[in-house]
Design a protein around this motif. Structure first.
Motif, mmCIF file in Angstrom:
data_model
loop_
_atom_site.group_PDB
_atom_site.id
_atom_site.type_symbol
_atom_site.label_atom_id
_atom_site.label_comp_id
_atom_site.label_asym_id
_atom_site.label_seq_id
_atom_site.Cartn_x
_atom_site.Cartn_y
_atom_site.Cartn_z
ATOM 1 N N TYR A 68 31.750 42.995 27.502
ATOM 2 C CA TYR A 68 30.756 42.439 28.433
ATOM 3 C C TYR A 68 29.773 43.464 28.973
ATOM 4 O O TYR A 68 28.760 43.120 29.557
ATOM 5 N N GLU A 162 39.741 42.856 36.428
ATOM 6 C CA GLU A 162 38.892 42.128 35.459
ATOM 7 C C GLU A 162 39.398 40.728 35.133
ATOM 8 O O GLU A 162 38.618 39.793 35.066
ATOM 9 N N ILE A 233 27.145 38.416 34.012
ATOM 10 C CA ILE A 233 25.748 38.252 33.580
ATOM 11 C C ILE A 233 25.637 38.889 32.205
ATOM 12 O O ILE A 233 26.023 40.047 32.031
HETATM 13 N N1 5AD Z 1 28.156 41.196 34.302
HETATM 14 C C1 5AD Z 1 28.695 41.300 35.533
HETATM 15 N N2 5AD Z 1 29.514 42.304 35.901
HETATM 16 C C2 5AD Z 1 29.786 43.248 34.990
HETATM 17 N N3 5AD Z 1 30.571 44.341 35.035
HETATM 18 C C3 5AD Z 1 30.498 44.978 33.858
HETATM 19 N N4 5AD Z 1 29.697 44.301 33.014
HETATM 20 C C4 5AD Z 1 29.242 43.228 33.684
HETATM 21 C C5 5AD Z 1 28.407 42.124 33.350
HETATM 22 N N5 5AD Z 1 27.866 42.016 32.138
HETATM 23 C C6 5AD Z 1 31.412 44.655 36.194
HETATM 24 C C7 5AD Z 1 32.852 44.869 35.771
HETATM 25 C C8 5AD Z 1 33.124 46.296 36.179
HETATM 26 C C9 5AD Z 1 32.097 46.534 37.261
HETATM 27 C C10 5AD Z 1 31.745 47.960 37.485
HETATM 28 O O1 5AD Z 1 30.963 45.823 36.814
HETATM 29 O O2 5AD Z 1 33.713 43.964 36.471
HETATM 30 O O3 5AD Z 1 34.426 46.501 36.661
#
Ligand code: 5AD
Ligand code: FES
Length: 345
Positions: A68, A162, A233
């Protein structure tokens, strides 16, 4: 639903199937009641105070490859950077002048930040600003490493779990990462005396309502000092680029539930929430959150710390970001306070 919500507010506990029902059968009326109870609960402990944390994004270099995340190792389009120890200290000095009393050093799992280097930075910040708290958000490290950093003066550690379902964990992470190690790290942090923070994304790919119920049960059991939740996101250069974002409505609903599960929790209205809606952070606070995290990173690197598309606050100077949030909080009847903002257990 009303009975379930009252039970939660009174006992701070529900079964996984009850949490699942609370999520599945949610409606406007339930959301309204949860919001009212969550705000009342927070009010009793923290009043109208909103804590600020100065976020310093120290490196976007990461050995991990979470599906992600925009700064995953596999993203060849990500322009990598790393702040020098001197630059990080400078950011904290600037933040101190702006009134910040908590600094969050966040970054990818960058091998440059050995215990000696990261510990040295923590020591320096604490030596220069003895009245400040230092929070680290630097991923999974060994027990010994967490211990060393604690001895250097680190006060808090953020490590989102997570997802609390090992199977779901496996769908959003490569096989080199494991749910078991993630949770082990959280327990180690707790054992070492850190104020520990967990958290999850709302609407991450393959997430079910059952998964969210498991996340809520995890929070009920772990009782984190901090809990970071924000909508997923998509980022254009990740395997999850075609999935849709999590919703503002569900994120706020869950914020209210988490406030009721563990009333003292420090609960941020996250940047991701502010990214999916122009009033996302305000709505987060009005749903029970009590922390905001303005960006203190040098403007030159902000766009590069792109975990997801269209992240906000990337053009503003630190002082502007801080001002902007103060004004936003004032408008909705809350007041930003510049104390360390420890958890009131
Ligand atoms: N969208 C939203 N939150 C994210 N994180 C990482 N990628 C995304 C994403 N695409 C969050 C994760 C991580 C934190 C630092 O940011 O939960 O633990
Ligand atoms: Fe490093 Fe996600 S790839 S935190």
């Amino acid at each position: 639903m009303k009975e379930l919500i009252k039970k939660l507010a009174a006992s701070h506990s529900l079964s996984i199937s009850e949490y699942e029902r609370l999520v599945k059968e949610r409606n406007d009326e339930a959301a309204k009641l949860l919001r009212r109870l969550a705000v009342e609960t927070r009010q009793k402990i923290y009043g109208n105070d909103v804590y600020v944390r100065g976020l310093i994004e120290i490196s976007n270099i990461c050995r991990n490859d979470c599906y992600y995340c925009g700064i995953r190792r596999g993203n060849k389009n990500c322009e990598r950077y790393r702040l020098s120890p001197e630059e990080i200290i400078l950011c904290s000095d600037e933040g101190y002048e702006l009134g910040f009393r908590t600094f969050v050093l966040q970054g990818g799992e960058d091998e440059f930040f050995t215990d000696e280097i990261l510990g040295g930075i923590v020591r320096k910040i604490k030596a220069r600003h003895a009245d400040c708290a230092v929070t680290l958000s630097m991923g999974e490290r060994s027990f010994e490493s967490y211990k060393f950093l604690k001895d250097c003066g680190a006060d808090r550690y953020l490590l989102r779990h997570e997802t609390a379902d090992p199977e779901h964990y496996g769908k959003i992470h490569p096989s080199s990462m494991s749910y078991e190690n993630r949770v082990k790290c959280l327990h180690n942090l707790r054992e070492l005396g850190y104020q520990a923070g967990c958290g999850f994304m709302v609407g991450s790919p393959f997430q079910t309502e059952k998964n969210l119920a498991q996340d809520l049960k995890f929070i009920e059991d772990f009782k984190p000092d901090m809990c970071g939740i924000g909508p997923f996101i998509p980022h254009k250069d990740t395997p999850f680029k075609n999935f849709s974002a999590g919703s503002l409505e569900l994120t706020c609903y869950l914020l209210s539930i988490i406030r009721l599960i563990y009333p003292p929790v420090l609960l941020p209205a996250t940047t991701a929430l502010g990214t999916i809606s122009p009033t996302g952070r305000e709505q987060g606070i009005m749903s029970g959150a009590n922390v905001v995290m303005p960006n203190l990173s040098p403007v030159s690197v902000r766009k590069k710390y792109e975990l997801y598309d269209n992240k906000i606050c990337t053009g503003e100077e630190s002082a502007q970001c801080r001002e902007c949030l103060s004004n936003r909080m004032k408008k909705i009847g809350y007041k930003i306070v510049t104390s360390r903002g420890d958890v009131k257990k």
